[in-house]
Write an enzyme that holds these catalytic residues in place. Structure first.
Site, PDB file in Angstrom:
ATOM      1  N   GLY A   4       0.871  -1.304   0.005  1.00  0.00           N
ATOM      2  CA  GLY A   4       0.080   0.017  -0.036  1.00  0.00           C
ATOM      3  C   GLY A   4       0.918   1.289  -0.033  1.00  0.00           C
ATOM      4  O   GLY A   4       0.808   1.956   0.979  1.00  0.00           O
TER       5      GLY A   4
ATOM      6  N   SER B 155       1.452   3.369  -3.500  1.00  0.00           N
ATOM      7  CA  SER B 155       1.158   4.066  -4.527  1.00  0.00           C
ATOM      8  C   SER B 155      -0.381   4.542  -4.070  1.00  0.00           C
ATOM      9  O   SER B 155      -1.129   4.093  -3.772  1.00  0.00           O
ATOM     10  CB  SER B 155       1.280   3.588  -5.964  1.00  0.00           C
ATOM     11  OG  SER B 155       2.605   3.417  -6.233  1.00  0.00           O
TER      12      SER B 155
ATOM     13  N   GLU C 239      12.867  -4.223  -3.354  1.00  0.00           N
ATOM     14  CA  GLU C 239      12.104  -4.512  -4.371  1.00  0.00           C
ATOM     15  C   GLU C 239      12.779  -4.282  -5.535  1.00  0.00           C
ATOM     16  O   GLU C 239      12.544  -5.031  -6.647  1.00  0.00           O
ATOM     17  CB  GLU C 239      11.025  -3.440  -4.207  1.00  0.00           C
ATOM     18  CG  GLU C 239      10.040  -3.564  -5.439  1.00  0.00           C
ATOM     19  CD  GLU C 239       8.748  -2.539  -5.291  1.00  0.00           C
ATOM     20  OE1 GLU C 239       7.692  -2.893  -6.088  1.00  0.00           O
ATOM     21  OE2 GLU C 239       9.038  -1.672  -4.740  1.00  0.00           O
TER      22      GLU C 239
ATOM     23  N   GLU D 275      11.260   5.913 -15.519  1.00  0.00           N
ATOM     24  CA  GLU D 275      11.617   7.211 -15.571  1.00  0.00           C
ATOM     25  C   GLU D 275      12.199   7.528 -14.182  1.00  0.00           C
ATOM     26  O   GLU D 275      13.490   8.246 -13.921  1.00  0.00           O
ATOM     27  CB  GLU D 275      10.609   8.233 -15.641  1.00  0.00           C
ATOM     28  CG  GLU D 275      10.065   8.486 -17.204  1.00  0.00           C
ATOM     29  CD  GLU D 275       9.340   7.173 -17.653  1.00  0.00           C
ATOM     30  OE1 GLU D 275       9.143   7.062 -19.004  1.00  0.00           O
ATOM     31  OE2 GLU D 275       8.958   6.280 -16.934  1.00  0.00           O
TER      32      GLU D 275
END
Length: 392
Positions: A127, A129, A244, A375
């Site tokens: 939880g 974004s 991650e 990006e």
């Protein structure tokens, strides 16, 4: 950096290969839904019961306590055996939440959650974004109000992987209402059965409910569920993101080489519209050769990153460069296979087993967003590795 395999490494590979040869699931993973989540739980439970869960986790926390190189060997053997790995509902628990708790959690949090993660009993989702705070994670708005020994959470989260099947969530919220950007955030363990949580699955082009929108309406969680400190959650979140973007994608990094080899094998069998085998087309052959070189380079980067992580205790910003490279190679491989298969490549009914290459192509677009967009990975690489001026 010594990358020579020791006798112990070779013995470990032989043992792993032998076990996988007789224990890999013989039926394909269901395409989606509760059946897929249960398949993942069962596979993780089997690894746990046979002593293969948490290869590189410390022994004190239920793992095997083996080296990073042996972790690489395990993933290589998973890829070789075409065994399920962590692109499923167990991924967040094993590669995000577990390592974060080991690094930052309290003794009570570790004792309760880590065995459940290793055994497949508990599935987790992320939880972080939000609908208006994806790549710019520091602008998140979901608020948490400290009320005695509880924190009341209100807001929403987006891109929550497999939230509909998760037992717990790594939840990042804003607990200081006057704070901005990275300040005033808190990393919280959220029990997904808590009243006030509503999960709404979103069907994607993969024809599954991998993505979910989660709403919180005064959902109350114990203050004891905070990992790190209240209002100091950005530091904990950076640990999660480093796992991650670095070690969390080891499976993908090493599986990529096997996929390239399968694509080369496919090129020797399928024929293009002009009747020649795909491998006889100079353009396709050149692309496949380049992809194989890229996959081998990614493996070398993985080994270097593993060595650094073993030395420092946590993965560093080089994980962003690796994820960026893996994402680009993954997408290029899928597009090359699409050139070989032609119109058949566009057929997809949601069944990964029947259309593995099409599924991988669709997943490559997800992969370019999950764990931070390409990006964002370029920004991190420029800022933290190359020491370039920040973008304005």
């Amino acid at each position: 950096m010594d990358l020579t395999y020791s006798d112990a490494d070779r013995a470990f590979r032989e043992k792993a290969r032998g076990w996988l040869s007789t224990n890999v699931p013989t039926t394909p993973r269901p395409a989606h839904g509760a059946a897929a989540a249960q398949f993942d739980r069962d596979w993780q439970r089997k690894q746990y019961e046979h002593g293969w869960a948490g290869v590189a986790w410390p022994k004190d926390f239920g793992g095997l306590g083996l080296s990073g190189l042996q972790q690489v060997i395990w993933y290589e053997e998973l890829a070789r055996a075409r065994a399920p790995h962590y692109i499923n509902t167990t991924y967040i628990a094993l590669m995000h939440a577990g390592p974060t708790l080991i690094a930052r959690g309290t003794d009570e949090q570790k004792a309760f959650h880590l065995p459940k993660i290793l055994s497949g009993e508990a599935l987790w989702c992320q939880g972080f974004s939000e609908p208006n705070a994806g790549s710019d994670l520091a602008s998140l708005k979901t608020r948490g109000v400290v009320d005695g020994d509880a924190i009341a959470v209100t807001g929403s989260k987006m891109w929550t992987t497999d939230a509909v099947y998760a037992d717990y969530q790594e939840l990042l919220i804003r607990t200081d209402p006057g704070s901005e950007r990275h300040k005033g955030l808190t990393w919280l363990i959220a029990d997904m059965k808590t009243p006030g949580i509503e999960v709404k699955p979103i069907r994607t082009m993969l024809m599954d409910e991998h993505v979910n929108l989660v709403f919180y309406d005064e959902a109350r969680f114990p203050v004891s569920n905070v990992v790190g400190q209240i209002n100091k959650g950005w530091s904990t979140a950076l640990s999660t993101l480093s796992f991650e973007r670095g070690l969390g994608f080891i499976g993908d990094q090493l599986d990529l080489y096997e996929r390239v080899c399968r694509a080369i094998d496919l090129a020797g069998k399928v024929r293009l519209e002009n009747g020649q085998r795909a491998i006889e087309d100079a353009g396709i052959a050149q692309k496949l050769a380049g992809l194989k070189a890229d996959a081998l380079a990614i493996r070398a980067m993985t080994l270097a990153h593993i060595t650094e992580s073993d030395r420092t205790g946590e993965p560093g910003p080089k994980g962003s460069l690796m994820k960026l490279t893996v994402t680009a190679t993954h997408k290029a491989l899928s597009e090359t296979v699409g050139d070989m298969l032609g119109w058949d490549f566009l057929e997809f009914d949601g069944d990964r087993a029947s259309h593995p290459w099409t599924y991988d192509y669709l997943w490559s677009w997800v992969f370019s967003i999950s764990g931070g967009t390409s990006e964002i990975q370029r920004e991190i690489t420029a800022d933290r590795l190359l020491d370039l001026p920040r973008a304005r």
